[in-house]
Design a protein around this motif. Structure first.
Motif, PDB file in Angstrom:
ATOM      1  N   SER A 138       0.830  -1.206   0.000  1.00 43.85           N
ATOM      2  CA  SER A 138       0.000   0.000   0.000  1.00 43.85           C
ATOM      3  C   SER A 138       0.862   1.253   0.000  1.00 43.85           C
ATOM      4  CB  SER A 138      -0.937   0.009   1.208  1.00 43.85           C
ATOM      5  OG  SER A 138      -0.195   0.022   2.418  1.00 43.85           O
ATOM      6  N   ILE A 139       1.995   1.224   0.709  1.00 43.69           N
ATOM      7  CA  ILE A 139       2.927   2.361   0.731  1.00 43.69           C
ATOM      8  C   ILE A 139       3.511   2.564  -0.665  1.00 43.69           C
ATOM      9  CG2 ILE A 139       5.170   3.172   1.596  1.00 43.69           C
ATOM     10  CD1 ILE A 139       4.349   1.722   4.297  1.00 43.69           C
ATOM     11  N   ALA A 140       3.922   1.490  -1.308  1.00 43.63           N
ATOM     12  CA  ALA A 140       4.471   1.562  -2.663  1.00 43.63           C
ATOM     13  C   ALA A 140       3.425   2.110  -3.630  1.00 43.63           C
ATOM     14  CB  ALA A 140       4.925   0.180  -3.116  1.00 43.63           C
ATOM     15  N   ASN A 141       2.182   1.661  -3.466  1.00 46.44           N
ATOM     16  CA  ASN A 141       1.079   2.122  -4.307  1.00 46.44           C
ATOM     17  C   ASN A 141       0.855   3.618  -4.123  1.00 46.44           C
ATOM     18  OD1 ASN A 141      -0.824   1.589  -6.238  1.00 46.44           O
ATOM     19  ND2 ASN A 141      -2.378   0.869  -4.817  1.00 46.44           N
ATOM     20  N   MET A 142       0.900   4.080  -2.870  1.00 41.27           N
ATOM     21  CA  MET A 142       0.731   5.494  -2.561  1.00 41.27           C
ATOM     22  C   MET A 142       1.848   6.331  -3.189  1.00 41.27           C
ATOM     23  SD  MET A 142      -0.632   5.598   1.377  1.00 41.27           S
ATOM     24  CE  MET A 142       0.193   7.150   1.709  1.00 41.27           C
ATOM     25  N   VAL A 143       3.079   5.829  -3.096  1.00 40.13           N
ATOM     26  CA  VAL A 143       4.241   6.541  -3.662  1.00 40.13           C
ATOM     27  C   VAL A 143       4.100   6.655  -5.166  1.00 40.13           C
ATOM     28  CG1 VAL A 143       6.740   6.376  -4.064  1.00 40.13           C
ATOM     29  CG2 VAL A 143       5.816   5.968  -1.768  1.00 40.13           C
ATOM     30  N   VAL A 144       3.682   5.579  -5.815  1.00 39.71           N
ATOM     31  CA  VAL A 144       3.495   5.581  -7.267  1.00 39.71           C
ATOM     32  C   VAL A 144       2.427   6.596  -7.662  1.00 39.71           C
ATOM     33  CG1 VAL A 144       2.647   4.199  -9.227  1.00 39.71           C
ATOM     34  CG2 VAL A 144       4.346   3.236  -7.663  1.00 39.71           C
ATOM     35  N   CYS A 145       1.316   6.608  -6.928  1.00 42.87           N
ATOM     36  CA  CYS A 145       0.233   7.559  -7.195  1.00 42.87           C
ATOM     37  C   CYS A 145       0.707   8.989  -7.002  1.00 42.87           C
ATOM     38  CB  CYS A 145      -0.962   7.270  -6.279  1.00 42.87           C
ATOM     39  SG  CYS A 145      -1.884   5.801  -6.763  1.00 42.87           S
ATOM     40  N   LEU A 146       1.504   9.210  -5.964  1.00 44.66           N
ATOM     41  CA  LEU A 146       2.029  10.538  -5.663  1.00 44.66           C
ATOM     42  C   LEU A 146       2.926  11.036  -6.783  1.00 44.66           C
ATOM     43  CD1 LEU A 146       2.650  11.215  -1.977  1.00 44.66           C
ATOM     44  CD2 LEU A 146       3.785  12.683  -3.626  1.00 44.66           C
ATOM     45  N   TYR A 196       2.972   9.974  -9.861  1.00 47.35           N
ATOM     46  CA  TYR A 196       2.155  10.129 -11.069  1.00 47.35           C
ATOM     47  C   TYR A 196       1.411  11.463 -11.059  1.00 47.35           C
ATOM     48  CZ  TYR A 196      -1.505   9.307 -14.514  1.00 47.35           C
ATOM     49  OH  TYR A 196      -2.355   9.421 -15.572  1.00 47.35           O
ATOM     50  N   SER A 197       0.793  11.786  -9.918  1.00 45.93           N
ATOM     51  CA  SER A 197       0.050  13.043  -9.817  1.00 45.93           C
ATOM     52  C   SER A 197       0.989  14.241  -9.894  1.00 45.93           C
ATOM     53  CB  SER A 197      -0.758  13.089  -8.520  1.00 45.93           C
ATOM     54  OG  SER A 197       0.099  12.973  -7.401  1.00 45.93           O
ATOM     55  N   MET A 198       2.177  14.120  -9.295  1.00 44.93           N
ATOM     56  CA  MET A 198       3.154  15.194  -9.342  1.00 44.93           C
ATOM     57  C   MET A 198       3.623  15.451 -10.765  1.00 44.93           C
ATOM     58  SD  MET A 198       5.579  14.848  -5.976  1.00 44.93           S
ATOM     59  CE  MET A 198       6.900  15.809  -6.698  1.00 44.93           C
ATOM     60  N   SER A 199       3.912  14.386 -11.501  1.00 46.50           N
ATOM     61  CA  SER A 199       4.364  14.533 -12.885  1.00 46.50           C
ATOM     62  C   SER A 199       3.266  15.140 -13.755  1.00 46.50           C
ATOM     63  CB  SER A 199       4.786  13.176 -13.456  1.00 46.50           C
ATOM     64  OG  SER A 199       3.688  12.288 -13.508  1.00 46.50           O
ATOM     65  N   LYS A 200       2.004  14.783 -13.442  1.00 44.86           N
ATOM     66  CA  LYS A 200       0.864  15.334 -14.160  1.00 44.86           C
ATOM     67  C   LYS A 200       0.752  16.834 -13.903  1.00 44.86           C
ATOM     68  CE  LYS A 200      -3.665  13.548 -15.325  1.00 44.86           C
ATOM     69  NZ  LYS A 200      -4.910  12.994 -14.769  1.00 44.86           N
ATOM     70  N   TRP A 201       0.885  17.228 -12.624  1.00 40.54           N
ATOM     71  CA  TRP A 201       0.824  18.637 -12.247  1.00 40.54           C
ATOM     72  C   TRP A 201       1.956  19.422 -12.883  1.00 40.54           C
ATOM     73  CZ3 TRP A 201      -2.819  21.667 -10.749  1.00 40.54           C
ATOM     74  CH2 TRP A 201      -3.887  21.168 -10.006  1.00 40.54           C
TER      75      TRP A 201
END
Length: 46
Positions: free
Chosen positions: A8-16, A18-23
């Motif tokens: 779940s931590i790895a999943n959260m980091v990946v999402c973070l 991804y969202s940062m790169s999108k922003w």
């Protein structure tokens, strides 16, 4: 138990990331239209 927590931590980091790169991509697209001069001026004023 530990496996699911680390997953779940790895999943959260990946999402973070991804969202940062999108922003960043959205921001870099908007920057030229807004104009970098006001941002540079505000940075130089400090």
């Amino acid at each position: 138990m530990m496996k699911s927590i680390s997953y779940s931590i790895a999943n959260m980091v990946v999402c973070l990331i991804y969202s940062m790169s999108k922003w960043i991509s959205i921001y870099s697209e908007l920057l030229p239209s807004i104009g970098i001069s006001p941002i540079a001026a505000s940075l130089l004023r400090r």
